[in-house]
Design a protein around this motif. Sequence first.
Motif, PDB file in Angstrom:
ATOM      1  N   TYR A  55      -5.785   1.006  -7.124  1.00 51.47           N
ATOM      2  CA  TYR A  55      -4.653   1.556  -7.884  1.00 51.47           C
ATOM      3  C   TYR A  55      -5.010   1.727  -9.359  1.00 51.47           C
ATOM      4  CZ  TYR A  55      -0.098   2.029 -10.103  1.00 51.47           C
ATOM      5  OH  TYR A  55       0.951   2.484 -10.854  1.00 51.47           O
ATOM      6  N   TYR A  56      -5.575   0.696  -9.955  1.00 51.75           N
ATOM      7  CA  TYR A  56      -5.894   0.758 -11.384  1.00 51.75           C
ATOM      8  C   TYR A  56      -6.957   1.818 -11.682  1.00 51.75           C
ATOM      9  CZ  TYR A  56      -3.144  -3.485 -12.138  1.00 51.75           C
ATOM     10  OH  TYR A  56      -2.122  -4.398 -12.229  1.00 51.75           O
ATOM     11  N   LEU A  57      -7.906   1.976 -10.766  1.00 51.69           N
ATOM     12  CA  LEU A  57      -8.924   3.012 -10.963  1.00 51.69           C
ATOM     13  C   LEU A  57      -8.310   4.408 -10.850  1.00 51.69           C
ATOM     14  CD1 LEU A  57     -11.854   1.415  -8.959  1.00 51.69           C
ATOM     15  CD2 LEU A  57     -11.917   2.012 -11.386  1.00 51.69           C
ATOM     16  N   LYS A  58      -7.494   4.609  -9.822  1.00 46.09           N
ATOM     17  CA  LYS A  58      -6.869   5.922  -9.609  1.00 46.09           C
ATOM     18  C   LYS A  58      -6.007   6.335 -10.798  1.00 46.09           C
ATOM     19  CE  LYS A  58      -6.455   6.114  -4.547  1.00 46.09           C
ATOM     20  NZ  LYS A  58      -5.502   6.053  -3.403  1.00 46.09           N
TER      21      LYS A  58
ATOM     22  N   GLN B 184       0.825  -1.210   0.000  1.00 46.81           N
ATOM     23  CA  GLN B 184       0.000   0.000   0.000  1.00 46.81           C
ATOM     24  C   GLN B 184       0.862   1.264   0.000  1.00 46.81           C
ATOM     25  OE1 GLN B 184      -2.303  -0.886   3.514  1.00 46.81           O
ATOM     26  NE2 GLN B 184      -4.057  -1.616   2.308  1.00 46.81           N
ATOM     27  N   LYS B 185       1.926   1.238   0.796  1.00 50.81           N
ATOM     28  CA  LYS B 185       2.822   2.394   0.853  1.00 50.81           C
ATOM     29  C   LYS B 185       3.536   2.601  -0.477  1.00 50.81           C
ATOM     30  CE  LYS B 185       6.741   4.253   3.487  1.00 50.81           C
ATOM     31  NZ  LYS B 185       7.700   4.001   4.610  1.00 50.81           N
ATOM     32  N   THR B 186       3.953   1.509  -1.096  1.00 48.00           N
ATOM     33  CA  THR B 186       4.683   1.591  -2.364  1.00 48.00           C
ATOM     34  C   THR B 186       3.814   2.145  -3.475  1.00 48.00           C
ATOM     35  OG1 THR B 186       6.083  -0.286  -1.740  1.00 48.00           O
ATOM     36  CG2 THR B 186       5.953   0.254  -4.096  1.00 48.00           C
ATOM     37  N   PHE B 187       2.570   1.699  -3.541  1.00 51.38           N
ATOM     38  CA  PHE B 187       1.706   2.067  -4.666  1.00 51.38           C
ATOM     39  C   PHE B 187       0.668   3.125  -4.318  1.00 51.38           C
ATOM     40  CE2 PHE B 187       3.312  -2.126  -5.950  1.00 51.38           C
ATOM     41  CZ  PHE B 187       3.780  -1.818  -7.225  1.00 51.38           C
ATOM     42  N   ASN B 188       0.683   3.586  -3.064  1.00 53.02           N
ATOM     43  CA  ASN B 188      -0.235   4.639  -2.643  1.00 53.02           C
ATOM     44  C   ASN B 188      -1.676   4.300  -3.002  1.00 53.02           C
ATOM     45  OD1 ASN B 188      -1.015   7.102  -1.508  1.00 53.02           O
ATOM     46  ND2 ASN B 188      -0.890   8.171  -3.487  1.00 53.02           N
TER      47      ASN B 188
END
Length: 600
Positions: free
Chosen positions: A508-511, A497-501
């Motif tokens: 992640y893919y939606l953001k 979670q920290k790595t990919f925010n």
Amino acid sequence: MSKSRKVARKSAAVTLAGLILASAALSGCQSGSNNSPASGEPSGSGASASAGASQAAGAIDHSKPLTITVFDNAANYQGEQTGWYGKLVKDKFNITLNILAPQVAGDQLYKTRTAAGDLGDLLIIDNSQLEELIPAGLIMDLTDKLKNTKYLSQYVDNHFKPFNAGFDKVNPEGKIYGLPTFEADTSPTTFSEEIPYSSPIMPWDYYKGVGAPKLNNLNDLLNVLKQMQAKYPKTPDGKPIVPITLWKDWDGGTGAMENVRWLSNWYGYEKPDGTTTIQLNAKGDIVPIIDDNSMYKKILKFYFDANQMGLVDPDSPTQDWNKVAEKLTNKQVLLLWYSWQRGFYNTIERGKNGDGNVAVPIADTRIIQSSDAYYGNGRVFAIGSKAKDPDRIMEFMDWLVSPEGMRYYTNGFEGFNYEKTPDGKFKLTEVGQTAFQNNTPVPDEYGGGGYQDGQSKINSMIMSDFTIDPDTGEFYNNNYWSSTIEANKTALTTDWQKTFNATNATDYYLKNNMIDIVPNINTSLGTDSSDIKNKRSQISDYVKNTSWKMVFAKNQAEFDQLWTKMQKDVEGLGWKDVVAADTAKAQKIVKMRQEALAGK
């Protein structure tokens, strides 16, 4: 707010479910989660009203043993259901399940049994087969029988009727013949899962061990796999690690190489159900798989390049799925691409040490992902017209969608796999967290044997684990229990979670605008004429065989030669006719997706 935007918002709101996915790893041939069983203990002797059906006590006689022949397209096991699930069904219903599996016995099994006029008692078949079998008189009308059920009757108006209405050419009266598989009780445009069904997945510790480089494209992926292979050639106990492993079992009637089909999803193209010659994207573009610019060719080239670099498992042409599952369990594979494949290795305990398979995004991908299967996912449960004791089969099917039946299938049994928490919800036991991976011995009182060995070999559900357990208010899928989510706040998940925010892969893919969520369409797409069926079969065999040859071609020249020859040869097998038939099916899907997004 547009309907499509609502889909995205709902998806982004899903919290990070755990990475164990042990229950979801039961099979590999279904879209969605294919889990295994949950709830109270086996009941002892014959079934009663508590088994799920609402018939008055004594209305069904369970005194005589009944063996049900289950013709099951989803099964990758053939024979009698044994182990703890077999004992459960025997104790509750005095029923023994004898499973016939085309995946094991071959496609000819369907032709042989339909020609004989008796496919089986309980059927798990494809939509296209249902459409053939209704006019042939080989499927029982369930309309009236559903009225006498306690649980199935709840889904008649919103799920079963709309689906069966799509078969109006062979079912003009709108009778209910088939109950779709893996139906979610969310909405037709919701995507509930925390990771797309197909996306790049790798061992987090190995990926970080080579510097966790950003992946911009498939070439970057191949390079990082090469680095990981060099640094991690063997497991701690000396088993060889392979970057990519392939298998043929699932090519079946799909018309092409399945391992290619699913990686095509990473770049926005899917194979519509019922078709074999085309791919479709979220915009509605239809591309024949033998087109020089097709995603099918791009992914074939990816595998070819990988093999040229020594990254493809040399066992791939000959191994079956069982061998692949063994390698996944032993963490011998570096690249996974199905969400449920994580469940063969990931556990909470390993996650605490930062160990497990996680999503590793590739920047140039744009994943296509169907929404929850509100109307099902391409197969149905049905009862054969010559079934033995259909009322007892109906009672069994009704129990399958009861809270007790759902818990057994998705999570095992209370006290062994999971337990109640003080707030009335459930949490996995220490045994339950690894029962699937470890094939944990089951107590004799439940049937003995290994847990994984004894799971339901039916390998399919009517309602999916993305329905709400009325006793807990949470999904049956244990990865989405609040207790599991809390337990999964491990070094693995927090570091990711920290790595990919992002909260999870879907988030992640939606953001990053890297996913298209399309409405899940499950309907009748029409049956092939005998001419198209024959041409499709010949073309499918040729394309699959050639595709495997291309992956393992000795050089680029041979790869190109095989591709060009395939393009020419399939034309002589009736390619244009089959493409025309598939295009018509795809156009129906495109239209229905547009209607779903418009709220129709």
